[in-house]
Structures are given as structure tokens and as C-alpha cells.
Scaffold this motif. Structure first.
Motif, PDB file in Angstrom:
ATOM      1  N   ASN A 176       7.596   4.241  -1.687  1.00 43.42           N
ATOM      2  CA  ASN A 176       6.576   4.719  -0.746  1.00 43.42           C
ATOM      3  C   ASN A 176       5.535   3.651  -0.421  1.00 43.42           C
ATOM      4  N   VAL A 177       5.874   2.381  -0.583  1.00 39.16           N
ATOM      5  CA  VAL A 177       4.930   1.297  -0.323  1.00 39.16           C
ATOM      6  C   VAL A 177       5.370   0.499   0.891  1.00 39.16           C
ATOM      7  N   LEU A 201       0.831  -1.191   0.000  1.00 38.73           N
ATOM      8  CA  LEU A 201       0.000   0.000   0.000  1.00 38.73           C
ATOM      9  C   LEU A 201       0.873   1.250   0.000  1.00 38.73           C
ATOM     10  N   ARG A 202       0.393   2.312  -0.590  1.00 37.20           N
ATOM     11  CA  ARG A 202       1.099   3.592  -0.569  1.00 37.20           C
ATOM     12  C   ARG A 202       1.032   4.180   0.832  1.00 37.20           C
ATOM     13  N   ASP A 219       1.349   7.262   3.164  1.00 31.49           N
ATOM     14  CA  ASP A 219       1.354   8.728   3.222  1.00 31.49           C
ATOM     15  C   ASP A 219       2.476   9.251   4.121  1.00 31.49           C
ATOM     16  N   GLN A 220       2.826   8.480   5.128  1.00 37.07           N
ATOM     17  CA  GLN A 220       3.901   8.906   6.032  1.00 37.07           C
ATOM     18  C   GLN A 220       5.236   8.952   5.306  1.00 37.07           C
ATOM     19  N   ILE A 221       5.507   7.934   4.486  1.00 39.71           N
ATOM     20  CA  ILE A 221       6.754   7.913   3.722  1.00 39.71           C
ATOM     21  C   ILE A 221       6.772   9.054   2.723  1.00 39.71           C
ATOM     22  N   VAL A 222       5.635   9.297   2.058  1.00 35.03           N
ATOM     23  CA  VAL A 222       5.560  10.386   1.080  1.00 35.03           C
ATOM     24  C   VAL A 222       5.866  11.716   1.752  1.00 35.03           C
ATOM     25  N   THR A 223       5.276  11.947   2.909  1.00 28.15           N
ATOM     26  CA  THR A 223       5.528  13.203   3.631  1.00 28.15           C
ATOM     27  C   THR A 223       6.989  13.326   4.017  1.00 28.15           C
ATOM     28  N   THR A 224       7.567  12.224   4.499  1.00 27.16           N
ATOM     29  CA  THR A 224       8.981  12.241   4.906  1.00 27.16           C
ATOM     30  C   THR A 224       9.877  12.570   3.720  1.00 27.16           C
ATOM     31  N   VAL A 225       9.570  11.955   2.558  1.00 31.26           N
ATOM     32  CA  VAL A 225      10.392  12.183   1.370  1.00 31.26           C
ATOM     33  C   VAL A 225      10.297  13.642   0.919  1.00 31.26           C
TER      34      VAL A 225
END
Length: 729
Positions: free
Chosen positions: A242-243, A76-77, A79-85
Motif C-alpha cells: 500500500n505504499v 507513503l501509505r 489510502d486509495q490502494i488501501v480502499t481498493t484492497v
């Protein structure tokens, strides 16, 4: 000695239970397949064919497990990883801009010559890529940035803050490019990072997406194309997949894949050879044979018996409810009930034997023809469906049998109910057989059976239909003899002028006989007009006045001189006239007339009043000859018509009597008289149980008028070619 009511109820209960037990045993035996004495490891001496379609459990389980294993991990994508990146990307360029805002200054060294360097113009920038460590201490120029030191500090700061290692070459680029180029690089990195991270990307997908975006960027950038490599390396450095692995979703997906296959199992179709001669019985084959109930384990199948019993009780309950509520008037004696039971039991008993060899051959149509002929179309359809439901387990739930039985029974009942001549029997046979053939052909084609199977199915159903109808026609005389029932054949026989009762009526009461013939013509025409049983109405009209045979001269149509009623008091005359329906029933029973004819005889006057003698009694009372008469003594004490045929005979009888008594001879007067007579019957509530509608009444009036149109027609007077001469001529 008559049985008491308790003993009668007990006897009926015992017989009913015994019949249920017999039928239960017949259906259970007929529905059980042939069993084999086999065990795992045995060599089969038989070819074993699947008697019904069944699920192959072993193959289905294997395919379901394979489908579950082939399901890939579900990610799953995050959102926490996306924000961190995205925060990392912003912080990366913020650190670079931070260091560039306070760069290290190079230490100046004296120049060997005093020749000053030329001052730059306002439009020129210092060459940042060509640092120098020499300057004039007396010069007023800006301090020179130590670019190598700045690049090192950028590299060190990014490593410390972001734990990322950038190449010295990239650090030098970030340290030396102008602010506009740095902003362009940062903008491209941010926008591409935002696009890539908006989707779900794993490690392999991330590399491909970066490459795709960089290639696309290369086509859109015109200047500073060397920055593309820096952008690509920065994206590779800053971005990450981001998964995240979702164990619950993965497990659910594998379960769904397993259930999808399990819910659409591998089927072994009916007729498939599952064991051949000399095959070794494996554990899987043995399990399959057990599921098909083909292994003789020596145990009684109580569950199968319970299912058959439940089906039997359900069907018998429906049939009993129908008969008690809707066929009460057609079952007037124990013999009628026995006749109905025999019509149902005979096809069941025959089916228990023949369905094992020919599943499409049960003779349901035998019952359909007999029940339609004796008890009516509706009873035939409902009870035939009940019989088909009980036979269905014996056919291994063959869908073609159910379709053929329903359609074939419908056609057989339709034509058996409307039969009026003996030569129609051939038509019933051909119609039932042909419809069975076409129905089996249609359903076999729909099921995509092989042509040999299609031909076999059609042949069996056609032969079953023809033989069943032939057998039913052959049983009709036996049923009539044993149970005094009425069939089309019996009605045809009763309509013959040579019947002893009709001959008596013609000889002893010729006026009543002539009147009955005219009533029969009226009733037949009316019954045809409204779709009632015309043959029953006609034959009932022939016999409706046979009660007058007890005293034929007491009825005016048989008198040739004095009227005996002129010398009798009106109450005695009324008793004689009012008693002829009951007398007709007594005579009819002596001649074994069927129940529907007796019903017409008994109901053709209903509870109407004998107005003539009532008026005579009232007139005598006015003259003081006797007291005021009781009107109830001058009414027929019979039930009102309960069927359409009985109502038609009542109306035809009243209309014909009124026509004769009034001497009406024109169609206009006849119509007025007919409407007046029918209105009178309706006002006396004689038609409330007849089942006739106002539309039916209008059709009956028109049918009566059509008969009288022909009756009133005058023939042309032809001239006499040889007139008799008078003596004077």
C-alpha cells in the motif's frame, strides 16, 4: 594670536582623521597573518599552521554528498490502494457467496438396484465432500450440488471479476465448506487485511506481516486449523503493498541530509598543522590556504580593511559618545584629552607588534590602571572594553584573550581606583597578574587545550598583566607632569604637610589650617561611609580654604584682636568673604593643583548666602544708614557641588564652622546642629547635583557624629605627684 573657532574645529578634525588613519593602519597590519608565495604543485618549504579555525570545504562537501546518497527512497501509505484492497476482499467473498447461493445441480442417473438409500435424520447434513451422480427418480430428496462445477464457476468468476487466479483446491474448499466455516474464513481474512493495511507495507513487509498474523492466528484457533492455510493463501492473493514512491519527499530528505552535514562542517582547528615541510600543495590545500588568507596574491584586501574600518568607527563612536556625555567634567582641558588618548593608543600600538608572537599578551591593563586612576572606574571599564574590541582582530579573535582582557581590566580598575598608599601598587600588580593566570587557566581547561598550551597561555597572560600594571605605575608621574592630572600617588603627595601651599596656610592662616584639618577628618570619615573617594575628599579639604591666604586676617579664625569688618561696610566685607573660593582657584592654579581639587575649592560654598553680613546690612538699613540691601550681592557666585566628594567637603566645612561658632560640646546638641545645617543646604538646592541619596546623607551624619564623639571625649584628670606649695603652706 588665538585661533578662530573655525580654524580650531578644522584642526581638531584633521588631528582626529589622522589619528583614525594611524589606528586603522595599526589594526589592519596587526590583524593580517603572515602570507606565503605558494601555488598548486609547489613543494612547501614551510610548516604552515592554521592561524584560526576554519571549515574544511572539500571534506565537508564529500561527507555531505555521501550522506545524501545514503538516504533511501521515501514511500507513503496510499489510502486509495488501501480502499481498493479492502473493496477487493469484500468483493471476493461476495462472489463466492453469490455462486454458493445458486449452485449447479448434478444430472441424475438410474440406479442398478431398487434398494433406496436411507433417509438422513434431521440433525445430519448431506456430505458435501462426497458428491454422487445417482438418485432415485421417484425419491423426494433435495437435488445434489455438483461441487466440482461449483468450484470451477467460483474460480472462473473470481478470475473474470477480480483478475485473480485461485487454485482449484482452494476453489473446491470455498465450494464445499459450510456457511459457518466460510463466514469464519472471511472474517479472519477481513480483520487481518484491515490490520495489515492500516500500516505502511511494501512487498517484503507484506509477506512478513502475513506470516506473523497467520502464526498468531494458529495459536488462537482451536477448531478447523486446516482453514489457516486457506486464510494465508487468500491474504497473499488479495493483499498488495500500500505504499507509493514520493519523489518530492525523497528529494527533500536527501537535501536535508546534505544540509545537516554542510551546516555542521568539518573544522580545521586553530593551531592545526595544515602543511608540513616538503608537502606538495594540492588544489584542496591551496584553496584552504586562500580561505585562511595565507597566500600572497599581491592584492590588497579591501574587504578586510572595510571590516576593520567599520569596527573602528563603531568603537570610536561609542567611546566618544560616552566621554562627551559622562566624562565632560573630568576633561577640562586639551591636555586631559591628550592624556586619555595616550592611555588608549599606547596599548594599541604595542599590541600590533606582540600579538603576532603572543596573542594573549596585549597590555589592555595598562590603559585600565591609568584611566581608572585619572578618570574614574566607569571610564576605565568602558574604554578598556573598547580597546579590547579593537585588539581582538589582531589576536585572530582568540576567545581566551577577550575573557582575560575583560576580567583582568575589571580587577586592575577596581584596585587602581581604591588605592590610598604606595604599597598598594604591589597588590594591584599581584591581583591583576593572578586573576589573568586563573582566567586563562579556567578557559583553557574548558576548551580542553593541551597542558603545554595551557601553561603557555597562563604564563603569557600573567606576565602581560604584571608588566602592564608596572608600566602604568611608571607612567603616572609623567602623566601628572605633562597633563596636570590627579592620581592616587599625586593625592598622597599633596596630602603631605610639607607641601608649600599647606605650609603657607599653616604659617599665614593658622586658624584656617586648623579648621581645614578638622574638615578633612569629617570629610574622610563621611566618604568612607558612603563609598566615595576618601583620599580625594581629605586632600580637597586640606586645600579648600587656600583662598583665604590673600587676606587671612579678614577671617575670624585667624584674628587675634580687633575684627577689621567692624570698620567696613557690610557689602565690602561680604565681597571679601565671598571672593575666597575664586581666590583659592587662582592660587591653586599657580601651584598646579589638579582639576578635582580646584573643583572642590570652587564649589565648597556653592551659591549659598553670607547671612551674617546680610543681616548686618538690613539692620543698618532699618537705622537709616543706607538703603535696603540686595540679597544677591551677599551670595557666593560659585557652582553648586557636582560630585559626592565636593558635596561632602561643603557639608563638613559648614558643620565645623557652625560647631565652632555655636560652641556646641555635646553629642546630642551636635546631632541637632548637624541635621539643621544639612537641612538648610538641602533647602537651598545645594545638593541637587551631588549624586547623594537620603541614605547617603544619613550615613554622613552618623560619620560626622562619630568624629565629634572622639573630639568631645574628655580625658581623665590625673593627680599631680608633685604639687606646687603655696608660700603660706
Amino acid at each position: 594670536m588665538k585661533l578662530t573657532s573655525r580654524i580650531r574645529i578644522l584642526l581638531v578634525s584633521v588631528v582626529s582623521i589622522l589619528l583614525l588613519a594611524i589606528v586603522l593602519a595599526v589594526i589592519y597590519t596587526g590583524s593580517m597573518p603572515e602570507k606565503y608565495m605558494l601555488r598548486p604543485g609547489d613543494v612547501s618549504p614551510y610548516d604552515i599552521i592554521a592561524p584560526r579555525s576554519i571549515r574544511d570545504q572539500a571534506e565537508t562537501e564529500m561527507r555531505a554528498s555521501r550522506a545524501a546518497a545514503e538516504v533511501t527512497d521515501i514511500v507513503l501509505r496510499s489510502d486509495q490502494i488501501v480502499t481498493t484492497v479492502m473493496v477487493r476482499v469484500d468483493h471476493f467473498f461476495e462472489l463466492i457467496e453469490q455462486e454458493r447461493s445458486d449452485p449447479p445441480i448434478a444430472t441424475p442417473t438410474p440406479l442398478p438396484t431398487a434398494t433406496p438409500a436411507p433417509e438422513p435424520t434431521a440433525s445430519e447434513e448431506p456430505a458435501a465432500t462426497e458428491p454422487t451422480n445417482r438418485t432415485d427418480p421417484t425419491s423426494s430428496a433435495e437435488p445434489i450440488i455438483d461441487q466440482e462445477a461449483l468450484a470451477s464457476r467460483i474460480s472462473w468468476l473470481i478470475n473474470r471479476e477480480l483478475q485473480l487466479i485461485i487454485s482449484q483446491n482452494d476453489a473446491m474448499i470455498f465450494a464445499t465448506v459450510g456457511d459457518d466455516r466460510l463466514a469464519s474464513i472471511g472474517g479472519h481474512v477481513r480483520s487481518i487485511a484491515d490490520l495489515i493495511m492500516s500500516d505502511r507495507v511494501d512487498q517484503a513487509t507484506l509477506r512478513n506481516r502475513i506470516s506473523e498474523k497467520v502464526i498468531s492466528l494458529n495459536e488462537s484457533i482451536v477448531y478447523n486449523k486446516e482453514d489457516i492455510n486457506v486464510i494465508e493463501r487468500s491474504l497473499t492473493l488479495l493483499l498488495e503493498p500500500n505504499v507509493v514512491y514520493d519523489s518530492v519527499a525523497t528529494e527533500n530528505a536527501r537535501k536535508a541530509a546534505y544540509d545537516k552535514v554542510a551546516n555542521n562542517p568539518v573544522m580545521i582547528e586553530k593551531g592545526t598543522r595544515i602543511v608540513s615541510i616538503d608537502d606538495i600543495i594540492t588544489d584542496e590545500t591551496y584553496s584552504l590556504l586562500l580561505d585562511l588568507d595565507l597566500i600572497d596574491s599581491g592584492r590588497f584586501d579591501y574587504m578586510h580593511l572595510a571590516g576593520i574600518l567599520l569596527l573602528l568607527l563603531l568603537v570610536c563612536g561609542i567611546a566618544t559618545f560616552y566621554v562627551l556625555h559622562y566624562e565632560k567634567e573630568n576633561i577640562n582641558s586639551t591636555r586631559d584629552g591628550v592624556a586619555l588618548l595616550l592611555a588608549v593608543l599606547i596599548p594599541l600600538l604595542i599590541s600590533a607588534y606582540i600579538t603576532r608572537h603572543a596573542p594573549l599578551s596585549p597590555p589592555v591593563y595598562f590603559a585600565a590602571v591609568l584611566i581608572a586612576a585619572y578618570f574614574g572606574f566607569r571610564a576605565s571599564i568602558i574604554l578598556s572594553m573598547c580597546i579590547a574590541a579593537l585588539i581582538l582582530p589582531m589576536t585572530n579573535f582568540n576567545p581566551i584573550f577577550l575573557a582575560v582582557a575583560m576580567i583582568g581590566s575589571l580587577v586592575a580598575a577596581l584596585f587602581a581606583k581604591g588605592i590610598i598608599r604606595k604599597d598598594n601598587y604591589a597588590f594591584i600588580i599581584l591581583a591583576t597578574s593572578g586573576v589573568n593566570f586563573l582566567t586563562a587557566l579556567a578557559f583553557s581547561i574548558i576548551q580542553k587545550d593541551s597542558w603545554p598550551d595551557i601553561i603557555l597561555n597562563c604564563s603569557y597572560t600573567a606576565a602581560s598583566g604584571a608588566l602592564s600594571v608596572i608600566a602604568a605605575i611608571g607612567f603616572m608621574p609623567l602623566f601628572e607632569m605633562l597633563f596636570n592630572s590627579v592620581s592616587p600617588l599625586r593625592l598622597i603627595e599633596l596630602s603631605q604637610p610639607g607641601h608649600p601651599l599647606l605650609r603657607r596656610l599653616f604659617v599665614e592662616a593658622p586658624g584656617s589650617s586648623q579648621h581645614s584639618m578638622m574638615v578633612a577628618n569629617l570629610a574622610d570619615s563621611a566618604a568612607v561611609a558612603i563609598g566615595a573617594n576618601a583620599l580625594l575628599a581629605r586632600v580637597g579639604s586640606y586645600y579648600h580654604d587656600i583662598g583665604k591666604l590673600e587676606s587671612p586676617l579678614m577671617f575670624t579664625e585667624n584674628q587675634e584682636g580687633e575684627n577689621p569688618h567692624d570698620y567696613l561696610p557690610p557689602d565690602k566685607s561680604a565681597n571679601i568673604i565671598l571672593g575666597h573660593p575664586d581666590a583659592g582657584v587662582r592660587i591653586g592654579r599657580r601651584y598646579r593643583l589638579p582639576a578635582p581639587i580646584l573643583r572642590i575649592i570652587h564649589e565648597h560654598h556653592g551659591s549659598t548666602a553670607q547671612v551674617y553680613f546680610l543681616h548686618k546690612a538690613r539692620k543698618m538699613a532699618e537705622n537709616g544708614e543706607h538703603g535696603e540691601p540686595d540679597p544677591n550681592q551677599y551670595k557666593y557666585r560659585c557652582p553648586i557641588p557636582s560630585t559626592r566628594e565636593s558635596s561632602i567637603v561643603m557639608l563638613a566645612d559648614s558643620v565645623e564652622a557652625a560647631m565652632k561658632s555655636t560652641g556646641t560640646s555635646t553629642i546630642e546638641d551636635a546631632e541637632k546642629l548637624i541635621r539643621r545645617v544639612i537641612k538648610s543646604k538641602n533647602e537651598q538646592d545645594q545638593l541637587v547635583q551631588s549624586g547623594l541619596s537620603f541614605h547617603d546623607i544619613e550615613l554622613i551624619i552618623q560619620a560626622f557624629l562619630q568624629v565629634y564623639t572622639g573630639h568631645f571625649h574628655e580625658r581623665i584628670k590625673y593627680p599631680d605627684d608633685h604639687p606646687v606649695r603655696q608660700p603660706s603652706e
